[in-house]
Design a protein around this motif. Structure first.
Motif, mmCIF file in Angstrom:
data_model
loop_
_atom_site.group_PDB
_atom_site.id
_atom_site.type_symbol
_atom_site.label_atom_id
_atom_site.label_comp_id
_atom_site.label_asym_id
_atom_site.label_seq_id
_atom_site.Cartn_x
_atom_site.Cartn_y
_atom_site.Cartn_z
ATOM 1 N N ARG A 111 1.177 3.656 3.989
ATOM 2 C CA ARG A 111 0.609 4.329 3.036
ATOM 3 C C ARG A 111 1.182 4.112 1.654
ATOM 4 N NH1 ARG A 111 2.494 9.489 4.397
ATOM 5 N NH2 ARG A 111 0.932 9.505 6.252
ATOM 6 N N SER A 112 2.396 3.684 1.531
ATOM 7 C CA SER A 112 3.081 3.365 0.355
ATOM 8 C C SER A 112 2.501 1.910 -0.127
ATOM 9 C CB SER A 112 4.353 3.217 0.520
ATOM 10 O OG SER A 112 4.900 1.975 1.312
ATOM 11 N N ASP A 147 -1.032 2.944 -1.782
ATOM 12 C CA ASP A 147 -0.732 3.415 -2.943
ATOM 13 C C ASP A 147 -0.371 2.399 -3.980
ATOM 14 O OD1 ASP A 147 -1.444 5.919 -1.807
ATOM 15 O OD2 ASP A 147 1.000 6.618 -1.623
ATOM 16 N N GLU A 148 0.416 1.667 -3.675
ATOM 17 C CA GLU A 148 0.853 0.373 -4.672
ATOM 18 C C GLU A 148 -0.477 -0.405 -4.996
ATOM 19 O OE1 GLU A 148 2.972 -1.740 -7.129
ATOM 20 O OE2 GLU A 148 3.716 0.083 -6.124
ATOM 21 N N VAL A 208 -3.440 0.645 -5.322
ATOM 22 C CA VAL A 208 -4.189 1.670 -6.264
ATOM 23 C C VAL A 208 -3.574 1.567 -7.598
ATOM 24 C CG1 VAL A 208 -5.057 4.046 -6.355
ATOM 25 C CG2 VAL A 208 -5.147 2.967 -4.197
ATOM 26 N N ARG A 209 -2.249 1.704 -7.531
ATOM 27 C CA ARG A 209 -1.485 1.900 -8.746
ATOM 28 C C ARG A 209 -1.809 0.446 -9.514
ATOM 29 N NH1 ARG A 209 2.401 4.845 -6.319
ATOM 30 N NH2 ARG A 209 3.546 2.891 -5.595
#
Length: 152
Positions: free
Chosen positions: A47-48, A51-52, A54-55
């Protein structure tokens, strides 16, 4: 995620005790806990990572927008000496005038007031305009406190 009620959980515990046995139950629970912990850590790591990504995609998108906006501004004002947004005209080669020190100014307070008036933005007509004077703060002595009455 899973809809397991109290009855289903009790049934699972009873079947586990019958199949695994009460003697091996603590070891089986520890093993299951370890597997669940590993699964949670892997999902958090995954998940991290998502998220990274996407960022990073959002940052690249913003950088592209900024570069496009910068190119638009540079096309509109190529030399950078034009007044943008109605500001004062910039004259190439014009020198800045140094401010006088407090010792050189006969009335430092008057000079400070003049500097504040020059720096203060002008109000738009719908906000009162320059004719609408704002009330100042009272600079005199504060009023005396009201007299104290005795409680006798």
């Amino acid at each position: 995620m899973f809809d397991i009620g109290a009855a289903e959980l009790l049934l699972i515990v009873v079947v586990a005790i019958i199949v695994i046995g009460p003697k091996e139950m603590p070891r089986a629970m520890r093993t299951a806990g370890r597997w669940i912990g590993k699964l949670r850590r892997m999902s958090a790591h995954f998940r991290s990572g998502i998220d990274e990504m996407v960022r990073q995609a959002e940052i690249e998108d913003m950088e592209k927008k900024w570069a496009d906006r910068n190119a638009e501004i540079m096309a509109k004002y190529p030399t950078g000496s034009e007044a943008a947004g109605g500001g004062p005209e910039i004259h190439p080669g014009a020198e800045m005038q140094p401010l006088a020190s407090a010792q050189e100014v006969p009335d430092a307070d008057a000079a400070a007031e003049a500097a504040i008036k020059r720096a203060a933005p002008k109000k738009a007509p719908e906000h009162g305009g320059p004719d609408d004077a704002e009330p100042g703060l009272p600079l005199g002595d504060p009023p005396p406190p009201p007299p104290v009455k005795d409680a006798d």
